[in-house]
Design a protein around this motif. Structure first.
Motif, PDB file in Angstrom:
ATOM      1  N   VAL A 339       5.427  27.973  16.562  1.00  0.00           N
ATOM      2  CA  VAL A 339       4.209  28.715  17.083  1.00  0.00           C
ATOM      3  C   VAL A 339       3.112  27.861  17.339  1.00  0.00           C
ATOM      4  O   VAL A 339       2.111  28.038  17.837  1.00  0.00           O
ATOM      5  CB  VAL A 339       3.849  29.836  16.155  1.00  0.00           C
ATOM      6  CG1 VAL A 339       2.951  29.548  14.918  1.00  0.00           C
ATOM      7  CG2 VAL A 339       2.861  31.048  16.928  1.00  0.00           C
ATOM      8  N   VAL A 340       3.001  26.299  16.490  1.00  0.00           N
ATOM      9  CA  VAL A 340       2.238  25.527  16.655  1.00  0.00           C
ATOM     10  C   VAL A 340       1.554  25.145  17.965  1.00  0.00           C
ATOM     11  O   VAL A 340       0.194  25.349  18.371  1.00  0.00           O
ATOM     12  CB  VAL A 340       2.516  24.176  15.699  1.00  0.00           C
ATOM     13  CG1 VAL A 340       1.504  23.344  15.986  1.00  0.00           C
ATOM     14  CG2 VAL A 340       2.556  24.444  14.270  1.00  0.00           C
ATOM     15  N   ALA A 341       2.332  24.850  18.840  1.00  0.00           N
ATOM     16  CA  ALA A 341       2.012  24.367  20.106  1.00  0.00           C
ATOM     17  C   ALA A 341       1.219  25.613  21.006  1.00  0.00           C
ATOM     18  O   ALA A 341       0.031  25.320  21.458  1.00  0.00           O
ATOM     19  CB  ALA A 341       2.964  24.078  21.010  1.00  0.00           C
ATOM     20  N   MET A 342       1.891  26.772  20.619  1.00  0.00           N
ATOM     21  CA  MET A 342       1.019  28.020  21.478  1.00  0.00           C
ATOM     22  C   MET A 342      -0.174  28.294  20.658  1.00  0.00           C
ATOM     23  O   MET A 342      -1.197  28.461  21.420  1.00  0.00           O
ATOM     24  CB  MET A 342       2.157  29.367  21.356  1.00  0.00           C
ATOM     25  CG  MET A 342       1.433  30.359  21.694  1.00  0.00           C
ATOM     26  SD  MET A 342       0.614  31.397  20.290  1.00  0.00           S
ATOM     27  CE  MET A 342      -0.057  32.911  21.297  1.00  0.00           C
ATOM     28  N   ALA A 343      -0.515  27.965  19.444  1.00  0.00           N
ATOM     29  CA  ALA A 343      -1.883  28.621  18.857  1.00  0.00           C
ATOM     30  C   ALA A 343      -2.881  27.318  19.257  1.00  0.00           C
ATOM     31  O   ALA A 343      -3.920  27.733  19.352  1.00  0.00           O
ATOM     32  CB  ALA A 343      -1.292  28.433  17.243  1.00  0.00           C
ATOM     33  N   GLN A 344      -2.370  26.107  19.314  1.00  0.00           N
ATOM     34  CA  GLN A 344      -3.263  24.977  19.436  1.00  0.00           C
ATOM     35  C   GLN A 344      -3.890  25.261  20.966  1.00  0.00           C
ATOM     36  O   GLN A 344      -5.021  25.032  21.212  1.00  0.00           O
ATOM     37  CB  GLN A 344      -2.697  23.686  19.429  1.00  0.00           C
ATOM     38  CG  GLN A 344      -2.225  23.191  18.318  1.00  0.00           C
ATOM     39  CD  GLN A 344      -1.305  21.957  18.229  1.00  0.00           C
ATOM     40  OE1 GLN A 344      -0.493  21.914  18.986  1.00  0.00           O
ATOM     41  NE2 GLN A 344      -1.774  20.923  17.306  1.00  0.00           N
ATOM     42  N   VAL A 345      -3.066  25.696  21.996  1.00  0.00           N
ATOM     43  CA  VAL A 345      -3.678  25.923  23.460  1.00  0.00           C
ATOM     44  C   VAL A 345      -4.319  27.200  23.194  1.00  0.00           C
ATOM     45  O   VAL A 345      -5.385  27.358  23.998  1.00  0.00           O
ATOM     46  CB  VAL A 345      -2.627  25.725  24.381  1.00  0.00           C
ATOM     47  CG1 VAL A 345      -1.739  27.073  24.397  1.00  0.00           C
ATOM     48  CG2 VAL A 345      -3.319  25.622  25.922  1.00  0.00           C
ATOM     49  N   ALA A 346      -3.969  28.329  22.434  1.00  0.00           N
ATOM     50  CA  ALA A 346      -4.806  29.450  22.397  1.00  0.00           C
ATOM     51  C   ALA A 346      -6.360  29.227  21.630  1.00  0.00           C
ATOM     52  O   ALA A 346      -7.124  30.082  22.070  1.00  0.00           O
ATOM     53  CB  ALA A 346      -3.670  30.633  21.621  1.00  0.00           C
TER      54      ALA A 346
END
Length: 497
Positions: A339-346
């Motif tokens: 989920v790290v990559a998704m959370a960073q852009v979110a």
């Protein structure tokens, strides 16, 4: 001595900091409380607490007619007029509607108990829902009293109420759950609702003592408040429906793990943002409601709120992007690494929310219930569509991109609507700040694409501190807070000498 504009800027900054700090404290104490609940109740008990809370919150939000929010506008206007007789009379109107919605909410909770019981896969909890009905009623009355305090700008009292309630909730959880286990769940929820009411009326009754005489036939005077509150409730239902559609889609075309990852990534971004935006409803909305008839003051207040939100949020959002690979395992576990990559852009979506939210409040301050509902419905539809497309083409990270694009589109939409409908104009200082802080945030996110984690982290931290330096410089230039702080420190040293 600071100018009037500087004093207003300092006021916004001060109360964003105060309520942001209170929200942060609430999150920290909430984490401790969750650990306590998990220890004494176990997974089953945690699930029961979550289902009970979510159910009564849904019933409360569906039956309170949004009075806890909509009453703020009218109370604020009367407070600024300084007409004591009118404001005392309208307080009676608010309290009458609060009692009516409290009774309606309790009735719905009792009647819907057997239906809500189908949400549980074990046992019969109909009696529990009947016993939880008083909590729904207490929440409705508390909401009305809170609206009165907000409208009369009792900000320090509201902050203190939140702090007291957070610690009382922790103490109640430890004492009751350690003695009674899962049997204490319903009593704790009802007791907490009662404590919240007591702490609130302690201040509101001192400000406006309870007077029952002259209440006959006053419900009709609150219909404008109810119409605006109804739009607020409907918008919340639309938002909940959008989230349900998104999760159903992700479960259908992905799996439950994807839904869990999406929830976690969204929670990380929104929880932090809540710390920055928590002062909006408590401080900003009452002040905006009082000046909406003056276009110049209205524009100044909206622009100032955008600036302060960006000044505080930008450096910390940038740091959150950098440290997301550490934050996610710390809050959850290593299984949530995807989920790290998704959370960073979110997280980028919160930059755009800092811009759009102060403008969106114009619809509510102007009592434009139809416009508010229309804009919220369009935004919810856009978000559902973009998240579906994002996940279909790019997977989990696509949902993060979709969230950011949704909020960016919302900025354009609410700004254009406010420009045409109310003559709102974005100030040059807001444009300049956005032109610096948003690209810095995007640049920090781009560093996450680098293969070398150490280099990416170092560059990201440097850019975050550049963002912080920009915020500190502007705060120093636009407020007297900096000089006041130096004067206070200097005076302390002189006293010691």
């Amino acid at each position: 001595m600071a100018s009037k504009d500087e004093s207003s800027y300092s006021h916004v900054l001060r109360y964003v900091g105060i309520f942001g700090g209170v929200q942060g404290l609430s999150i920290l104490v909430g984490l401790v409380r969750n650990k306590v609940v998990a220890y004494f109740l176990g997974p089953d008990g945690m699930g029961l607490v979550s289902l009970f809370n979510s159910t009564i919150n849904f019933i409360s939000q569906s039956t309170n007619l949004g009075i806890s929010f909509s009453a703020v506008r009218h109370v604020s206007e009367l407070f600024d007029e300084g007409n004591e007789e009118k404001i005392h009379h309208f307080v009676k109107v608010v309290r009458a509607w609060s009692i009516l919605t409290a009774l309606a909410g309790m009735l719905v909770c009792v009647v819907a108990g057997p239906l809500m019981n189908y949400a549980f896969s074990w046992g019969d909890h109909t009696l529990h829902f009947v016993l939880l009905a008083p909590a729904v009623g207490l929440m409705a009355v508390t909401g009305g009293e809170t609206a009165i305090l907000k409208g009369c700008r009792r900000l320090r009292s509201l902050a203190l109420i939140q702090v007291v309630n957070v610690f009382v909730a922790l103490i109640l959880a430890v004492v009751v759950f350690s003695m009674f286990g899962q049997t204490g769940i319903v009593p704790v929820i009802v007791l907490m609702a009662f404590v919240m009411l007591l702490t609130t009326i302690w201040y509101s009754y001192k400000l406006f003592p309870l007077r029952l005489r002259g209440c006959h036939g006053i419900l009709g005077e609150g219909m404008d408040m109810v119409r605006l509150g109804g739009a607020f409730v409907l918008a919340g239902i639309l938002g909940s429906g959008a989230e349900i559609l998104i999760r159903a889609y992700l479960n259908r075309f992905g799996d439950l793990d994807v839904v869990g990852f999406y929830n976690s990534g969204l929670m990380i971004a929104v929880i932090y943002a809540g710390m920055v935006f928590s002062a909006m409803e408590t401080d900003y909305f009452p002040r905006l409601s009082a000046v909406v008839s003056d276009r110049t003051k209205m524009c100044d207040m909206v622009n100032r709120q955008i600036e302060v939100s960006l000044l505080i949020a930008s450096p910390l959002l940038a740091l959150l992007i950098v440290f997301m690979p550490v934050v996610i395992p710390l809050l959850f576990n290593d299984a949530f690494t995807p989920v790290v990559a998704m959370a960073q852009v979110a997280v980028l979506s919160m930059y755009f929310k800092a811009i759009s939210l102060p403008i969106a409040y114009l619809q509510l301050a102007k009592a434009n219930s139809i416009g508010y509902l229309m804009l919220e419905a369009i935004f919810d539809a856009m978000m559902v569509l973009f998240v579906m497309i994002g996940y279909y083409y790019w997977g989990l990270i696509g949902t993060g991109i979709a969230l950011s694009f949704s909020y960016f589109s919302n900025v354009l939409m609410v700004s254009a609507y406010a420009y045409v409908k109310y003559g709102y104009r974005v100030s040059i200082s807001v444009v300049q700040l956005v032109a610096v802080q948003v690209p810095l945030g995007i640049a920090v996110y781009i560093t996450t694409w680098l293969d070398n984690d150490w280099i990416a982290g170092a560059i990201g931290i440097i850019l975050s501190f550049v963002s912080m330096a920009v915020s500190v410089y502007i705060v120093h230039q636009k407020t007297g807070l900096w000089n006041a702080l130096k004067a206070r420190i200097t005076s302390k040293f002189h006293r010691h000498d």
